[in-house]
Scaffold this active site. Structure first.
Site, PDB file in Angstrom:
ATOM      1  N   ASP A   1       8.069 -29.192 -76.195  1.00  0.00           N
ATOM      2  CA  ASP A   1       8.808 -27.774 -76.392  1.00  0.00           C
ATOM      3  C   ASP A   1       9.782 -27.308 -75.237  1.00  0.00           C
ATOM      4  OD1 ASP A   1       7.215 -26.865 -74.250  1.00  0.00           O
ATOM      5  OD2 ASP A   1       6.674 -25.006 -75.519  1.00  0.00           O
ATOM      6  N   GLU A   2      10.006 -28.113 -74.406  1.00  0.00           N
ATOM      7  CA  GLU A   2      11.262 -27.763 -73.492  1.00  0.00           C
ATOM      8  C   GLU A   2      12.517 -28.545 -73.207  1.00  0.00           C
ATOM      9  OE1 GLU A   2      10.054 -27.475 -69.418  1.00  0.00           O
ATOM     10  OE2 GLU A   2       8.453 -28.766 -69.799  1.00  0.00           O
TER      11      GLU A   2
ATOM     12  N   ASP B   1      12.350 -22.944 -73.479  1.00  0.00           N
ATOM     13  CA  ASP B   1      10.966 -23.332 -73.648  1.00  0.00           C
ATOM     14  C   ASP B   1      10.139 -22.415 -75.062  1.00  0.00           C
ATOM     15  OD1 ASP B   1       8.494 -24.142 -71.293  1.00  0.00           O
ATOM     16  OD2 ASP B   1       7.674 -23.036 -73.276  1.00  0.00           O
ATOM     17  N   MET B   2       9.551 -23.246 -75.875  1.00  0.00           N
ATOM     18  CA  MET B   2       8.952 -22.615 -76.978  1.00  0.00           C
ATOM     19  C   MET B   2       7.804 -21.867 -76.612  1.00  0.00           C
ATOM     20  SD  MET B   2      11.294 -23.645 -79.125  1.00  0.00           S
ATOM     21  CE  MET B   2      10.311 -22.979 -80.658  1.00  0.00           C
TER      22      MET B   2
HETATM   23  P1  TTP Z   1       3.626 -24.978 -72.554  1.00  0.00           P
HETATM   24  O1  TTP Z   1       5.101 -24.573 -72.684  1.00  0.00           O
HETATM   25  O2  TTP Z   1       3.319 -25.202 -71.230  1.00  0.00           O
HETATM   26  O3  TTP Z   1       2.997 -23.965 -73.130  1.00  0.00           O
HETATM   27  P2  TTP Z   1       3.100 -22.945 -74.866  1.00  0.00           P
HETATM   28  O4  TTP Z   1       4.386 -23.509 -75.312  1.00  0.00           O
HETATM   29  O5  TTP Z   1       1.975 -23.125 -75.431  1.00  0.00           O
HETATM   30  O6  TTP Z   1       3.074 -21.582 -74.184  1.00  0.00           O
HETATM   31  P3  TTP Z   1       4.146 -20.635 -73.301  1.00  0.00           P
HETATM   32  O7  TTP Z   1       4.765 -19.580 -74.082  1.00  0.00           O
HETATM   33  O8  TTP Z   1       3.688 -20.336 -71.887  1.00  0.00           O
HETATM   34  O9  TTP Z   1       5.372 -21.783 -72.835  1.00  0.00           O
HETATM   35  O10 TTP Z   1       3.249 -26.257 -73.296  1.00  0.00           O
HETATM   36  C1  TTP Z   1       3.988 -26.746 -74.711  1.00  0.00           C
HETATM   37  C2  TTP Z   1       2.834 -27.536 -75.485  1.00  0.00           C
HETATM   38  O11 TTP Z   1       2.237 -28.358 -74.920  1.00  0.00           O
HETATM   39  C3  TTP Z   1       1.728 -26.323 -75.859  1.00  0.00           C
HETATM   40  O12 TTP Z   1       2.031 -25.465 -77.112  1.00  0.00           O
HETATM   41  C4  TTP Z   1       0.637 -27.173 -76.059  1.00  0.00           C
HETATM   42  C5  TTP Z   1       0.888 -28.439 -75.138  1.00  0.00           C
HETATM   43  N1  TTP Z   1       0.076 -28.755 -73.912  1.00  0.00           N
HETATM   44  C6  TTP Z   1      -1.287 -29.175 -73.911  1.00  0.00           C
HETATM   45  O13 TTP Z   1      -1.382 -29.829 -74.908  1.00  0.00           O
HETATM   46  N2  TTP Z   1      -1.995 -29.268 -72.816  1.00  0.00           N
HETATM   47  C7  TTP Z   1      -1.403 -28.649 -71.774  1.00  0.00           C
HETATM   48  O14 TTP Z   1      -2.336 -28.499 -70.573  1.00  0.00           O
HETATM   49  C8  TTP Z   1      -0.244 -27.790 -71.737  1.00  0.00           C
HETATM   50  C9  TTP Z   1      -0.007 -27.010 -70.581  1.00  0.00           C
HETATM   51  C10 TTP Z   1       0.274 -27.931 -72.836  1.00  0.00           C
HETATM   52 MG    MG Z   2       6.150 -23.399 -74.250  1.00  0.00          MG
END
Ligand code: TTP
Ligand code: MG
Length: 425
Positions: A113-114, A20-21
């Site tokens: 991103d995962e 997960d990024m």
């Molecule tokens: P996530 O992996 O949930 O969040 P993240 O990568 O920003 O942070 P983390 O380090 O906690 O993993 O989501 C990936 C991307 O998806 C995030 O950068 C932006 C997008 N996203 C949205 O647009 N709306 C949302 O409600 C969520 C949860 C994510």
């Molecule tokens: Mg992420």
């Protein structure tokens, strides 16, 4: 005799890896714009929109995904707010995906991103699974120019996902098979997928607050009280998750087509559209790291009679100019007995891009000339793609797209942007 596998995990162990990024959209903004690094950065659309994500610096102030932008501004007034660039994030996602494919043949992109990977039996290539995780993190960092990710490794999918979240950002958490029962015992129920706020409240009403509480009830209790969701929770509390990796299948073909406002027999005009389609199709293939060999021209006449013509290229390509030439030669061979209503260009016969293949049917000097030409075209395409990535699609245009003549074009000679119907697939 020493055991070949000495010091490594037995090959029969299953390992799932969840990648997960970290703060994905925000990290990309910080990567592309060094002035934003180390700052509280919030990515979200519009004053009345919600937060997509934010940098870890902004998280300290309580800002999080899905929060209204207004609230984020109240919590973090000094934060920098940017609207977000989805196309750029998708591009990064594809770069990450291609790195993951270097580590396992079984990769499942679960979101932008995962991803999950099957990491079973990879010890002979990468050493112990933890080292494989470290290697993968480094490869992602290098390929993206500096983005970090967090990796969870566990015997089943849902535990791998929980683990990737435990040491964020830039983390790695390995849950060994023998440690699963102890890990589950202490796991908060809210971390188990499928246990939302409502379900949690219903469980609490029955006095069920932990995994041991779940395990203390019989299967028939869960089925009777909570049906499918109850049985699902029981399985997870037992550490069971039968889901396998579902690999993403790359597209089998790419195409673009346009229906005109007015039917036409003007070959120059049709060629101009072929170039435009070749640009779109070529750019998509290059983004996905694909190259194809079979070019298809589609023509729909004014009577709606539709024909397709195909040709096979001597080698796979993703070059705009090569696609365009193939489309033109297919068009030349048509007599255009009626005016044309729609023109489309497609390519199939994909394989991941690799050096141009030798063909025994190709005479050597001819082949060299062709390979040279392909290389030059690939350089030009690469430069154009990069310019468009940085400055937007309109920043640069091939000369021919300005000069095609037709009465439906605007005064300055540009092909109209919005014909009747424009489709990509
Ligand atoms: P996530 O992996 O949930 O969040 P993240 O990568 O920003 O942070 P983390 O380090 O906690 O993993 O989501 C990936 C991307 O998806 C995030 O950068 C932006 C997008 N996203 C949205 O647009 N709306 C949302 O409600 C969520 C949860 C994510
Ligand atoms: Mg992420």
């Amino acid at each position: 005799m020493t055991n070949f596998f000495e010091g490594t995990e037995p090959l029969s162990l299953r390992w799932f890896m969840h990648v997960d990024m970290d703060a994905f959209f925000a990290s990309i903004e910080q990567l592309d714009n060094p002035e934003l690094r180390g700052k509280a950065l919030i990515v979200g659309q519009g004053r009345r929109g919600v937060v997509s994500t934010c940098s870890y610096e902004a998280r300290k102030f309580g800002v999080h995904s899905a929060m209204p932008i207004g609230e984020a501004k109240r919590l973090c007034p000094h934060g920098i707010f940017v609207p977000g660039r989805l196309e750029r994030y998708r591009e990064m996602s594809r770069i990450v995906e291609s790195v993951l494919h270097d580590f396992s043949p079984l990769v499942e992109m679960a979101s932008v991103d995962e991803a999950y990977l099957d990491a079973s039996g990879m010890e002979r290539l990468f050493g112990p699974v933890e080292e494989m995780g470290m290697c993968l993190k480094e490869a992602v960092r290098r390929a993206t120019g500096g983005l970090t990710c967090s990796v969870g490794i566990a015997p089943v999918k849902f535990l791998a996902k929980i683990c990737s979240d435990l040491n964020k950002p830039d983390g790695l958490y390995l849950l060994r098979h023998e440690d699963v029962p102890r890990f589950l015992e202490k796991l908060e129920l809210s971390r188990i997928p499928g246990v939302g706020r409502k379900f949690l409240a219903a469980l609490a009403a029955q006095g069920i607050r932990s995994v041991p509480d779940v395990l203390a009830r019989s299967e028939s209790f869960w089925e009777r009280r909570f049906g499918k969701a109850g049985l699902g929770l029981l399985r997870r509390a037992q550490g069971i998750d039968g889901r396998e990796i579902v690999p993403c299948t790359p597209p089998k073909s790419e195409s673009a087509e346009t229906t005109f406002e007015r039917d036409t027999r003007d070959r120059d005009f049709l060629r101009t559209w072929l170039l435009r389609h070749a640009e779109r199709v070529g750019a998509r293939m290059r983004r996905n790291g694909l190259a194809g060999r079979t070019v298809t021209l589609k023509i729909k006449y004014a009577s709606f009679h539709t024909i397709t013509r195909q040709m096979s290229l001597p080698a796979r390509t993703s070059n705009t100019e090569t696609l365009y030439e193939a489309g033109c030669s297919l068009l030349e061979a048509l007599s255009l007995e009626e005016p044309v209503r729609l023109i489309g260009l497609g390519i199939s016969g994909f394989e991941k891009e690799r050096p141009v293949q030798l063909s025994l049917l190709d005479a050597a000097p001819e082949r060299e000339k062709r390979e040279d030409r392909e290389k030059r075209r690939a350089c030009l395409d690469g430069a154009l793609d990069e310019l468009r990535r940085r400055y937007g699609g309109a920043v640069i245009q091939r000369g021919r797209l300005f000069t095609g003549k037709d009465e439906t074009q605007k005064k300055e000679g540009v092909v109209p942007d919005v014909p009747v119907r424009d489709r990509e697939s």
